[in-house]
Write an enzyme that holds these catalytic residues in place. Structure first.
Site, PDB file in Angstrom:
ATOM      1  N   ASN A   1      14.978 -29.892  38.700  1.00 13.39           N
ATOM      2  CA  ASN A   1      14.083 -28.753  38.474  1.00 13.39           C
ATOM      3  C   ASN A   1      13.621 -28.165  39.806  1.00 13.39           C
ATOM      4  O   ASN A   1      12.927 -28.816  40.585  1.00 13.39           O
ATOM      5  CB  ASN A   1      12.878 -29.216  37.646  1.00 13.39           C
TER       6      ASN A   1
ATOM      7  N   HIS B   1       1.807 -35.193  41.821  1.00 17.25           N
ATOM      8  CA  HIS B   1       1.921 -33.737  41.818  1.00 17.25           C
ATOM      9  C   HIS B   1       1.525 -33.232  40.440  1.00 17.25           C
ATOM     10  O   HIS B   1       1.331 -34.019  39.514  1.00 17.25           O
ATOM     11  CB  HIS B   1       3.308 -33.251  42.235  1.00 17.25           C
TER      12      HIS B   1
ATOM     13  N   HIS C   1      10.068 -30.908  46.400  1.00 16.34           N
ATOM     14  CA  HIS C   1      10.253 -30.689  44.967  1.00 16.34           C
ATOM     15  C   HIS C   1       9.188 -29.734  44.436  1.00 16.34           C
ATOM     16  O   HIS C   1       9.436 -28.936  43.536  1.00 16.34           O
ATOM     17  CB  HIS C   1      10.167 -32.026  44.233  1.00 16.34           C
TER      18      HIS C   1
ATOM     19  N   ASP D   1       5.251 -34.129  34.058  1.00 15.56           N
ATOM     20  CA  ASP D   1       5.768 -35.492  33.999  1.00 15.56           C
ATOM     21  C   ASP D   1       4.901 -36.470  34.790  1.00 15.56           C
ATOM     22  O   ASP D   1       5.013 -37.687  34.608  1.00 15.56           O
ATOM     23  CB  ASP D   1       7.230 -35.570  34.461  1.00 15.56           C
TER      24      ASP D   1
ATOM     25  N   HIS E   1       2.974 -31.377  38.097  1.00 15.87           N
ATOM     26  CA  HIS E   1       3.913 -31.151  36.991  1.00 15.87           C
ATOM     27  C   HIS E   1       3.579 -32.085  35.834  1.00 15.87           C
ATOM     28  O   HIS E   1       3.036 -33.171  36.033  1.00 15.87           O
ATOM     29  CB  HIS E   1       5.358 -31.376  37.451  1.00 15.87           C
TER      30      HIS E   1
END
Length: 273
Positions: free
Chosen positions: A215, A121, A184, A125, A123
C-alpha cells in the site's frame, strides 16, 4: 555362612535402591519434559483470527487477520511481558471486538494487564483497536504526527509523548521508539527492544516474502530508503526484525526493503521514458 547371607541381603537391598532411584529420576525427568513440552509456543482465539507466537520468554508476536480489497492479509504487533505488566505494540487489525479478544487472550495466558500500548502509525492495521484499549484505561502513546493523523482518520488520538520521551522503562524492560523519517507513511516509527535485540519495523519494513512495497497511498518512496538506512545505522546489533506483514527475520529484511524500493523506483523511471 551367616556373613554370606548378609552380603547377599545387602547386595539385593542396594540393587532395589538403585532401581528405585533410577525410576524416580526417570519419573522426574519425564515430568520436567512434560512441563516443558506443554508450554505453548503459539496461542489462538477460537475463530483463529488472532495468533500469538512466542519469540522469546518475554516477547510474543500477535498476528491478526483481516480482509482488505477482497483478500485476507495478516498484520503483526508485539506483546512484551514486563515486571509491571504487558506492553502492546499496535492493536489487532479489525474492529474493536478483535482487540478486545486480543486483550482477553493476554489476560488469560499472562495473568497480567496491558499497562501501555505504542501505536507505530495511524493506518487502521495498527490503530483500529484503540477504542478497546482506551476503554480499559490503557496508556496509549504515539508521536504527535500519529496522534494528529489518527484524529483526521476518525480515531481517538493517542497520548503524543514519544517525540519527547522515546525511551520508556516499564518495570524491568526498556523500549525505544524511533522516527527515522517518512517511508510507508509520513508517521511510521520503529520500536527497539535492546534486551532481546528485537526491532519492530511495522509496515515500514517488508518481509522477505514481499515482492513489492504494498500500500503506497501515504508512502514517500523517494525518502523511504534513506529512512531505512537510518534504522540500519542506529541499530547495528539487531538480531530479529518484525515486519508489519509476513514472517519475522533478521537484518536482511531491512536490506530487502531497500531493494524493493530501488526496484520500484527503477520501474517508475522506466515507465516515464
Amino acid at each position: 555362612m551367616k556373613n554370606h547371607k548378609g552380603w547377599i541381603g545387602k547386595a539385593v537391598c542396594s540393587l532395589f535402591l538403585t532401581v528405585a532411584v533410577t525410576l524416580t529420576s526417570f519419573s522426574n525427568q519425564t515430568t520436567i519434559a512434560q512441563v516443558t513440552t506443554s508450554t505453548p509456543t503459539q496461542i489462538t482465539n477460537p475463530g483463529k483470527s488472532i495468533v500469538l507466537t512466542k519469540l522469546n520468554d518475554k516477547v510474543w508476536l500477535h498476528t491478526s487477520y483481516n480482509e482488505w480489497n477482497g483478500t485476507t492479509y495478516d498484520h503483526n504487533g508485539l506483546i512484551v511481558s514486563t515486571s509491571k505488566g504487558i506492553v502492546l505494540i499496535d492493536t489487532a487489525w479489525g474492529d474493536t471486538k478483535k482487540t478486545e479478544e486480543l486483550l482477553q487472550l493476554i489476560k488469560k495466558h499472562w495473568k497480567k494487564d496491558v499497562v501501555l500500548a505504542l501505536i507505530t502509525h495511524a493506518h487502521d492495521d495498527s490503530i483500529s483497536g484503540i477504542r478497546a484499549l482506551l476503554h480499559q484505561k490503557v496508556d496509549v502513546r504515539s508521536t504527535r504526527l500519529t496522534a494528529k493523523l489518527a484524529k483526521e482518520y476518525g480515531y481517538p488520538s493517542p497520548n503524543p509523548t514519544l517525540d519527547e520521551k522515546p525511551v520508556i522503562k516499564v518495570g524491568d524492560t526498556i523500549l525505544e521508539a524511533f522516527y527515522p523519517g517518512e517511508g510507508h507513511s509520513k508517521d511510521n516509527i520503529t520500536v527497539w527492544l535492546p534486551e532481546s535485540k528485537i526491532l519492530f519495523g511495522g509496515c515500514f519494513v517488508k518481509s522477505l516474502d514481499a515482492r513489492d512495497l504494498g500500500n503506497l497511498s501515504d508512502a514517500n518512496v523517494e525518502q523511504w530508503d534513506d529512512s531505512v538506512q537510518k534504522v540500519i545505522e542506529k541499530y547495528p546489533q539487531v538480531e530479529t526484525v518484525v515486519p508489519g506483514h509476513g514472517n519475522t527475520g533478521g537484518k536482511n529484511l531491512l536490506d530487502h526493503t531497500i531493494e524493493l524500493i530501488k526496484r520500484h523506483s527503477q520501474k517508475q523511471e522506466a515507465a516515464l521514458k
